[in-house]
Scaffold this motif. Structure first.
Motif: not given
Length: 414
Positions: A4-5, A7-8, A130, A198
């Motif tokens: 999943t994202r 963290r963004y 990242e 994630e």
């Protein structure tokens, strides 16, 4: 399973807070003229006001970094954003030199710990691949937030006066704190939308912020930390010129109108943000310490060149290129805090930023004294910045936080 994202979204919180922090911090430099006229402040007194923020920001950095490492960034960031927003609004109520100095001092205390805690937040929510890019993007946004501030303040002053403009800026911080408290989780495993893939991606990051060798005092006494602090002090000494005295410099030395100054002041901060982005986008095989070394050399040369020309267009381009060069070092410096600090990332970052913000006190105050006592000798102020930038270059001859010197591949004999 694809990660999943979530963290963004955490990066989004970091970017928006970075912008808000710099809007509220830089606003006073563009409002320096009407504030001085309203409160009857001369150059030396205005220098004291501009330096009050840097002094308190520096004094409270390490305590707030330690709190972030101990209590977590969710609690600490929420508290400090609400605190500094309150004193931003209170800036508009100042009635004298003393009241303005005290309010700006307390505002600086409120902002202390913001970026060390954001650095810790990114280090625990992002994989290493990242992390430096996120740092670069965050610092680019700080510069761009500062870049849009002069026009925003000019519009605010024309519409509402400088006092109510600070109240409006303060409300932005309150809105951010409400959303952050509602949606951010300290540990990725506690977030309901983070899946197992994630979490696996962030496993090493969680181990990094949990690892430590000895106490925080032992970490801070390392020679590499001293060098890291010294070089960042040098860049900050120069950088504070862009957000304190530069509008006055352009107005007085080149007879620019307030509207022209607001427009010209955008370029150095915009290119500074671009420098941060480029630094973060460099391929992994490029030695970061060499980038930082040559960036400081370029910064010193460009600030010296400003003293040799008299065309405002050329001057602003030289200043912008100087800002670009200096900000090439910013993501490198903050990522070095993670590499050295590990479990005490926020503490090392706080120590680095503490001394950087001592320069935020020293630079505008010394600048104000020079101008007041030498009849506005701007070149003398610029020569001091050249010398300080040169010291920063010397630091990077010996600073090697990630072992790049040892990691460089040996050349194969021809």
């Amino acid at each position: 399973m694809r990660p999943t994202r979530v963290r963004y979204g955490v990066v989004g919180f970091a970017l928006t807070l970075a912008i808000l922090a710099y809007i509220q911090r830089v606003a006073i430099s563009q409002a320096a003229g009407p504030i001085s006229a309203d409160l009857g402040l001369d150059k030396q007194q205005m220098g004291l006001v501009l330096g009050a923020f840097g002094l308190s920001y520096a004094l409270f950095e390490i305590p707030m970094g330690l709190l972030g490492d101990k209590l977590g960034v969710r609690r600490v960031l929420t508290q400090i954003v609400l605190l500094w927003s309150f004193f931003t609004a209170l800036t508009g109520a100042a009635w004298s030199l003393t009241s303005m100095w005290i309010i700006r001092f307390l505002f600086g205390a409120g902002e202390a710990g913001c970026f060390p805690n954001l650095t810790r937040m990114l280090s625990q929510w992002l994989p290493r691949s990242e992390r430096i890019r996120a740092q670069a993007l965050m610092w680019a946004f700080t510069r761009w937030g500062g870049a849009v501030t002069p026009p925003l303040v000019l519009v605010g002053i024309n519409l509402f006066g400088w006092r109510w403009s600070f109240v409006a800026f303060a409300m932005l911080g309150v809105v951010w704190a409400v959303f952050f408290l509602a949606f951010f989780k300290e540990n990725p495993a506690d977030h309901p939308k983070v899946n197992a893939a994630e979490l696996e991606l962030l496993k090493d990051s969680q181990a990094l912020v949990s690892h430590h060798e000895g106490g925080w005092t032992r970490i801070l006494l390392q020679p590499q930390v001293f060098l890291l602090i010294a070089q960042y002090f040098c860049w900050s000494y120069v950088w504070y010129f862009f957000v304190t005295w530069m509008p006055t410099f352009l107005a007085e030395e080149y007879q620019q109108s307030p509207a022209a100054v607001a427009g010209l002041a955008v370029l150095p901060l915009f290119l500074g943000g671009l420098g941060s982005l480029i630094s973060g986008a460099l391929p992994s095989w490029v030695p970061r310490r060499r980038v930082a070394l040559f960036a400081f050399i370029a910064l010193a040369a460009l600030m010296f060149a400003v003293t040799q020309v008299h065309n405002v267009g050329i001057v602003i381009m030289l200043l912008a290129l100087g800002s670009f060069s200096g900000d090439l070092t910013t993501p490198i410096s903050w990522n070095s805090c993670v590499e050295i600090g590990k479990r005490y990332t926020a503490t090392v970052a706080a120590a680095m930023n503490m001394f950087a913000n001592f320069s935020g006190f020293v630079a505008p105050v010394v600048g104000g004294i020079i101008l007041q006592r030498t009849g506005n000798n701007w070149n003398l102020m610029l020569y001091m910045m050249v010398g300080v930038a040169s010291v920063g270059a010397v630091c990077w001859l010996f600073l090697d936080p990630t072992g790049e010197r040892e990691a460089l591949p040996a050349r194969t004999p021809a």
